[in-house]
Scaffold this active site. Sequence first.
Site, PDB file in Angstrom:
ATOM      1  N   ASP A  28     -12.109  10.725 -22.912  1.00 37.10           N
ATOM      2  CA  ASP A  28     -11.232   9.621 -22.513  1.00 37.10           C
ATOM      3  C   ASP A  28      -9.795  10.095 -22.310  1.00 37.10           C
ATOM      4  O   ASP A  28      -9.305  10.936 -23.071  1.00 37.10           O
ATOM      5  CB  ASP A  28     -11.272   8.536 -23.593  1.00 37.10           C
ATOM      6  CG  ASP A  28     -10.607   7.248 -23.147  1.00 37.10           C
ATOM      7  OD1 ASP A  28     -10.575   6.979 -21.930  1.00 37.10           O
ATOM      8  OD2 ASP A  28     -10.114   6.506 -24.015  1.00 37.10           O
ATOM      9  N   ASN A  76     -17.906   1.458 -15.824  1.00 38.70           N
ATOM     10  CA  ASN A  76     -16.958   2.182 -14.971  1.00 38.70           C
ATOM     11  C   ASN A  76     -17.056   1.810 -13.496  1.00 38.70           C
ATOM     12  O   ASN A  76     -16.183   2.168 -12.702  1.00 38.70           O
ATOM     13  CB  ASN A  76     -17.146   3.696 -15.121  1.00 38.70           C
ATOM     14  CG  ASN A  76     -16.606   4.231 -16.421  1.00 38.70           C
ATOM     15  OD1 ASN A  76     -17.054   5.261 -16.914  1.00 38.70           O
ATOM     16  ND2 ASN A  76     -15.629   3.548 -17.014  1.00 38.70           N
TER      17      ASN A  76
END
Length: 249
Positions: A28, A76
Site C-alpha cells: 500500500d 480497486n
Amino acid sequence: MFKSKARSVRLQIPEGMPVPQHVAVIMDGNGRWATVRGLPRMAGHHAGMGAMRDVIRAADDVGVKFLTMYAFSTENWKRPRQEIQYLWQLLEEFFLRDIKELIERNVVIRFIGDTTHLPLASQKTIERAKEMTCSNTGMVVQFALNYGSRLEIVEAIKAIAKRVESGELSPDDIDDSVLSSHLSTAGIPDPDLLIRTSGDQRISNFLLWQIAYAELYFCDKLWPEFHREDFLAALESYGRRERRFGGLK
C-alpha cells in the site's frame, strides 16, 4: 547469518531466529508516494514494482516458503480506468523482465482471485508465468489479482452448499478444514505473518479466514520505499514474538 543466492550479503536476522513459513503482504502507498513527489500515480506503481522485486528476492534468500502479494483487489476497479490499464501493463512488464530470474530461483508462480475479468493479454501473461514455473520446487509466490476475501468465502460456502444439496457432504461434516479446502489458497498453509505498508492499520478484505492467527506488522513506509532491509526488519519482529495460538507458553 543467511547468504543471498545472488550474492553474499549480511542480513539483519539473528542466527537461529525462526523465519515465517508464509508471509502475506499488503503493498500500500504507491499513489501517495507519487503524489508527495508531484508525480502521476502511475509513477508510484512503477516504483512499487521495484519494491516488490526486492521483497521477493529477500524472501527467497532467507528461506520463506510462501509469499502472497496483494496486487489488485475487487474494490480497486473503482479507480480511474487509465490507472487500471497501466497496472495490467506493469503485470506484463514484470513477468517479461523477471521471469528468467524467477525460474533460476526455482520460484513457483500462482495467482488467487478471479482473473477471468482481466484483459485477455493479462490472462495470457498469467497462464504463461504459471506454465513456465509449474515444474519448479522452490518458494511459492502468490499474486492476489481481482481478489476479495469476502467474495472468496461466499463462493466457498456456495460450493459446500452444493455438495450438501447433492448428498455428497453432510452438514455435520463441515469444519475448518472443509471450508479451507474450498478457498483459493487450498493446499497452502495459512500466513504466519501479515505485513502492511503506508501506515494504515487495517486488513482491507485480504485473506480474512487465513490470517486468523497471523502476526500483524504495520509499517509507516510507503510501499515504493519498502525494500530488503524493511522486509528483514519485519521478519526479525516476527521472530521475537511469542506465538501461543490461544494456549499458554
